[in-house]
Write a protein that holds these residues in place. Structure first.
Motif, PDB file in Angstrom:
ATOM      1  N   THR A  42       0.808  -1.221   0.000  1.00  0.00           N
ATOM      2  CA  THR A  42       0.000   0.000   0.000  1.00  0.00           C
ATOM      3  C   THR A  42       0.839   1.268   0.000  1.00  0.00           C
ATOM      4  O   THR A  42       0.354   2.331  -0.363  1.00  0.00           O
ATOM      5  CB  THR A  42      -0.952   0.030   1.205  1.00  0.00           C
ATOM      6  OG1 THR A  42      -0.190  -0.066   2.413  1.00  0.00           O
ATOM      7  CG2 THR A  42      -1.958  -1.096   1.140  1.00  0.00           C
ATOM      8  N   VAL A  43       2.115   1.165   0.383  1.00  0.00           N
ATOM      9  CA  VAL A  43       3.009   2.319   0.433  1.00  0.00           C
ATOM     10  C   VAL A  43       4.191   2.059  -0.501  1.00  0.00           C
ATOM     11  O   VAL A  43       4.803   0.997  -0.449  1.00  0.00           O
ATOM     12  CB  VAL A  43       3.524   2.577   1.870  1.00  0.00           C
ATOM     13  CG1 VAL A  43       4.504   3.747   1.893  1.00  0.00           C
ATOM     14  CG2 VAL A  43       2.369   2.807   2.842  1.00  0.00           C
ATOM     15  N   VAL A  44       4.494   3.030  -1.350  1.00  0.00           N
ATOM     16  CA  VAL A  44       5.647   2.941  -2.244  1.00  0.00           C
ATOM     17  C   VAL A  44       6.638   4.002  -1.789  1.00  0.00           C
ATOM     18  O   VAL A  44       6.368   5.199  -1.871  1.00  0.00           O
ATOM     19  CB  VAL A  44       5.246   3.157  -3.715  1.00  0.00           C
ATOM     20  CG1 VAL A  44       6.471   3.124  -4.610  1.00  0.00           C
ATOM     21  CG2 VAL A  44       4.234   2.107  -4.142  1.00  0.00           C
ATOM     22  N   TYR A  45       7.789   3.541  -1.290  1.00  0.00           N
ATOM     23  CA  TYR A  45       8.790   4.429  -0.703  1.00  0.00           C
ATOM     24  C   TYR A  45       9.913   4.721  -1.682  1.00  0.00           C
ATOM     25  O   TYR A  45      10.468   3.817  -2.285  1.00  0.00           O
ATOM     26  CB  TYR A  45       9.361   3.774   0.560  1.00  0.00           C
ATOM     27  CG  TYR A  45      10.384   4.598   1.287  1.00  0.00           C
ATOM     28  CD1 TYR A  45      10.056   5.832   1.831  1.00  0.00           C
ATOM     29  CD2 TYR A  45      11.679   4.138   1.437  1.00  0.00           C
ATOM     30  CE1 TYR A  45      11.003   6.590   2.509  1.00  0.00           C
ATOM     31  CE2 TYR A  45      12.632   4.878   2.114  1.00  0.00           C
ATOM     32  CZ  TYR A  45      12.282   6.108   2.650  1.00  0.00           C
ATOM     33  OH  TYR A  45      13.216   6.863   3.317  1.00  0.00           O
ATOM     34  N   GLU A  46      10.197   5.992  -1.854  1.00  0.00           N
ATOM     35  CA  GLU A  46      11.261   6.472  -2.737  1.00  0.00           C
ATOM     36  C   GLU A  46      11.047   6.047  -4.191  1.00  0.00           C
ATOM     37  O   GLU A  46      11.910   5.447  -4.826  1.00  0.00           O
ATOM     38  CB  GLU A  46      12.643   6.071  -2.220  1.00  0.00           C
ATOM     39  CG  GLU A  46      12.964   6.757  -0.896  1.00  0.00           C
ATOM     40  CD  GLU A  46      14.375   6.504  -0.390  1.00  0.00           C
ATOM     41  OE1 GLU A  46      14.923   5.406  -0.637  1.00  0.00           O
ATOM     42  OE2 GLU A  46      14.911   7.411   0.259  1.00  0.00           O
ATOM     43  N   ILE A  47       9.891   6.421  -4.699  1.00  0.00           N
ATOM     44  CA  ILE A  47       9.583   6.111  -6.102  1.00  0.00           C
ATOM     45  C   ILE A  47      10.599   6.761  -7.035  1.00  0.00           C
ATOM     46  O   ILE A  47      10.819   6.309  -8.153  1.00  0.00           O
ATOM     47  CB  ILE A  47       8.137   6.499  -6.463  1.00  0.00           C
ATOM     48  CG1 ILE A  47       7.692   5.754  -7.722  1.00  0.00           C
ATOM     49  CG2 ILE A  47       7.970   8.012  -6.555  1.00  0.00           C
ATOM     50  CD1 ILE A  47       6.199   5.763  -7.964  1.00  0.00           C
ATOM     51  N   ASP A  48      11.256   7.806  -6.545  1.00  0.00           N
ATOM     52  CA  ASP A  48      12.301   8.452  -7.341  1.00  0.00           C
ATOM     53  C   ASP A  48      13.436   7.479  -7.665  1.00  0.00           C
ATOM     54  O   ASP A  48      14.036   7.556  -8.732  1.00  0.00           O
ATOM     55  CB  ASP A  48      12.845   9.689  -6.612  1.00  0.00           C
ATOM     56  CG  ASP A  48      13.219   9.408  -5.177  1.00  0.00           C
ATOM     57  OD1 ASP A  48      14.421   9.387  -4.854  1.00  0.00           O
ATOM     58  OD2 ASP A  48      12.301   9.198  -4.363  1.00  0.00           O
ATOM     59  N   LYS A  49      13.730   6.547  -6.767  1.00  0.00           N
ATOM     60  CA  LYS A  49      14.782   5.548  -7.041  1.00  0.00           C
ATOM     61  C   LYS A  49      14.347   4.580  -8.140  1.00  0.00           C
ATOM     62  O   LYS A  49      15.158   4.148  -8.961  1.00  0.00           O
ATOM     63  CB  LYS A  49      15.156   4.802  -5.767  1.00  0.00           C
ATOM     64  CG  LYS A  49      15.938   5.667  -4.804  1.00  0.00           C
ATOM     65  CD  LYS A  49      16.399   4.875  -3.612  1.00  0.00           C
ATOM     66  CE  LYS A  49      17.220   5.760  -2.684  1.00  0.00           C
ATOM     67  NZ  LYS A  49      17.640   5.036  -1.487  1.00  0.00           N
ATOM     68  N   TRP A  50      13.067   4.220  -8.146  1.00  0.00           N
ATOM     69  CA  TRP A  50      12.544   3.368  -9.208  1.00  0.00           C
ATOM     70  C   TRP A  50      12.692   4.083 -10.552  1.00  0.00           C
ATOM     71  O   TRP A  50      13.089   3.493 -11.546  1.00  0.00           O
ATOM     72  CB  TRP A  50      11.082   3.018  -8.934  1.00  0.00           C
ATOM     73  CG  TRP A  50      10.401   2.261 -10.036  1.00  0.00           C
ATOM     74  CD1 TRP A  50      10.723   1.020 -10.495  1.00  0.00           C
ATOM     75  CD2 TRP A  50       9.300   2.702 -10.821  1.00  0.00           C
ATOM     76  NE1 TRP A  50       9.868   0.647 -11.514  1.00  0.00           N
ATOM     77  CE2 TRP A  50       8.981   1.671 -11.725  1.00  0.00           C
ATOM     78  CE3 TRP A  50       8.531   3.855 -10.833  1.00  0.00           C
ATOM     79  CZ2 TRP A  50       7.936   1.776 -12.638  1.00  0.00           C
ATOM     80  CZ3 TRP A  50       7.489   3.953 -11.744  1.00  0.00           C
ATOM     81  CH2 TRP A  50       7.202   2.913 -12.641  1.00  0.00           C
ATOM     82  N   MET A  51      12.428   5.383 -10.540  1.00  0.00           N
ATOM     83  CA  MET A  51      12.562   6.150 -11.775  1.00  0.00           C
ATOM     84  C   MET A  51      14.013   6.213 -12.241  1.00  0.00           C
ATOM     85  O   MET A  51      14.288   6.180 -13.441  1.00  0.00           O
ATOM     86  CB  MET A  51      11.966   7.541 -11.598  1.00  0.00           C
ATOM     87  CG  MET A  51      10.481   7.440 -11.295  1.00  0.00           C
ATOM     88  SD  MET A  51       9.604   8.937 -11.602  1.00  0.00           S
ATOM     89  CE  MET A  51       9.839   9.121 -13.327  1.00  0.00           C
ATOM     90  N   LEU A  52      14.956   6.270 -11.294  1.00  0.00           N
ATOM     91  CA  LEU A  52      16.368   6.249 -11.674  1.00  0.00           C
ATOM     92  C   LEU A  52      16.717   4.926 -12.344  1.00  0.00           C
ATOM     93  O   LEU A  52      17.429   4.899 -13.353  1.00  0.00           O
ATOM     94  CB  LEU A  52      17.273   6.494 -10.460  1.00  0.00           C
ATOM     95  CG  LEU A  52      18.777   6.500 -10.737  1.00  0.00           C
ATOM     96  CD1 LEU A  52      19.160   7.474 -11.838  1.00  0.00           C
ATOM     97  CD2 LEU A  52      19.536   6.782  -9.450  1.00  0.00           C
ATOM     98  N   ALA A  53      16.184   3.830 -11.827  1.00  0.00           N
ATOM     99  CA  ALA A  53      16.408   2.527 -12.456  1.00  0.00           C
ATOM    100  C   ALA A  53      15.873   2.535 -13.890  1.00  0.00           C
ATOM    101  O   ALA A  53      16.523   2.014 -14.806  1.00  0.00           O
ATOM    102  CB  ALA A  53      15.739   1.416 -11.645  1.00  0.00           C
ATOM    103  N   MET A  54      14.712   3.160 -14.086  1.00  0.00           N
ATOM    104  CA  MET A  54      14.125   3.241 -15.423  1.00  0.00           C
ATOM    105  C   MET A  54      15.038   4.045 -16.357  1.00  0.00           C
ATOM    106  O   MET A  54      15.300   3.633 -17.490  1.00  0.00           O
ATOM    107  CB  MET A  54      12.745   3.898 -15.361  1.00  0.00           C
ATOM    108  CG  MET A  54      11.761   3.206 -14.451  1.00  0.00           C
ATOM    109  SD  MET A  54      11.317   1.571 -14.994  1.00  0.00           S
ATOM    110  CE  MET A  54      10.291   1.970 -16.359  1.00  0.00           C
ATOM    111  N   ILE A  55      15.525   5.174 -15.880  1.00  0.00           N
ATOM    112  CA  ILE A  55      16.398   6.038 -16.688  1.00  0.00           C
ATOM    113  C   ILE A  55      17.691   5.298 -17.042  1.00  0.00           C
ATOM    114  O   ILE A  55      18.152   5.342 -18.184  1.00  0.00           O
ATOM    115  CB  ILE A  55      16.707   7.355 -15.953  1.00  0.00           C
ATOM    116  CG1 ILE A  55      15.436   8.182 -15.727  1.00  0.00           C
ATOM    117  CG2 ILE A  55      17.788   8.163 -16.659  1.00  0.00           C
ATOM    118  CD1 ILE A  55      14.755   8.689 -16.957  1.00  0.00           C
ATOM    119  N   LYS A  56      18.271   4.608 -16.061  1.00  0.00           N
ATOM    120  CA  LYS A  56      19.518   3.872 -16.310  1.00  0.00           C
ATOM    121  C   LYS A  56      19.347   2.808 -17.388  1.00  0.00           C
ATOM    122  O   LYS A  56      20.291   2.485 -18.113  1.00  0.00           O
ATOM    123  CB  LYS A  56      20.001   3.195 -15.026  1.00  0.00           C
ATOM    124  CG  LYS A  56      20.608   4.139 -14.012  1.00  0.00           C
ATOM    125  CD  LYS A  56      21.002   3.346 -12.778  1.00  0.00           C
ATOM    126  CE  LYS A  56      21.704   4.168 -11.737  1.00  0.00           C
ATOM    127  NZ  LYS A  56      22.045   3.337 -10.553  1.00  0.00           N
TER     128      LYS A  56
END
Length: 128
Positions: A42-56
């Motif tokens: 129910t909680v997604v923590y540091e979605i910004d890190k997931w986005m970094l994985a996508m960018i990489k």
């Protein structure tokens, strides 16, 4: 959806767990290597890190966040605000910074509540 954002180490996770009565078992902890869409929690923590994985991995971060929003309308999303400060010299990190800023806009637009945490103090920016 609820969006909670702020700078690093401002107390976003503690605030979320307390405010919404969740435990760490309810949290998907994103990292900068896993491109699988966060789900099942129910909680997604540091979605910004997931986005970094996508960018990489040269994935389309904009389309991925749209898909995330569609598939997780009840999520509580925690994001580090990386838009302030010095613009990164590295092209990958500049692209990431832009993607996170755009994603935060999309998340906020699709959220019933948006909270900014600064020095551990929440400010509700949007509440429906």
């Amino acid at each position: 959806m609820v969006l909670i954002f702020g700078g690093a180490y401002q107390g976003k996770l503690d605030y979320t767990l307390e405010r919404f009565g969740r435990s760490k078992d309810d949290v998907h902890f994103c990292n900068d290597t896993d491109t699988d869409m966060p789900k099942g929690k129910t909680v997604v923590y540091e979605i910004d890190k997931w986005m970094l994985a996508m960018i990489k991995k040269n994935a389309d971060a904009t389309e991925s966040i749209k898909q995330f929003i569609t598939e997780n309308p009840d999520a509580i999303v925690i994001c580090n605000d990386i838009s302030g400060g010095i613009v990164p010299i590295d092209a990958t990190f500049r692209k990431w910074r832009e993607a996170v800023g755009r994603a935060m806009g999309q998340l906020a637009q699709n959220s019933g509540e948006v909270v900014r945490l600064f020095c551990g103090i929440p400010t509700i920016l949007k509440s429906i």
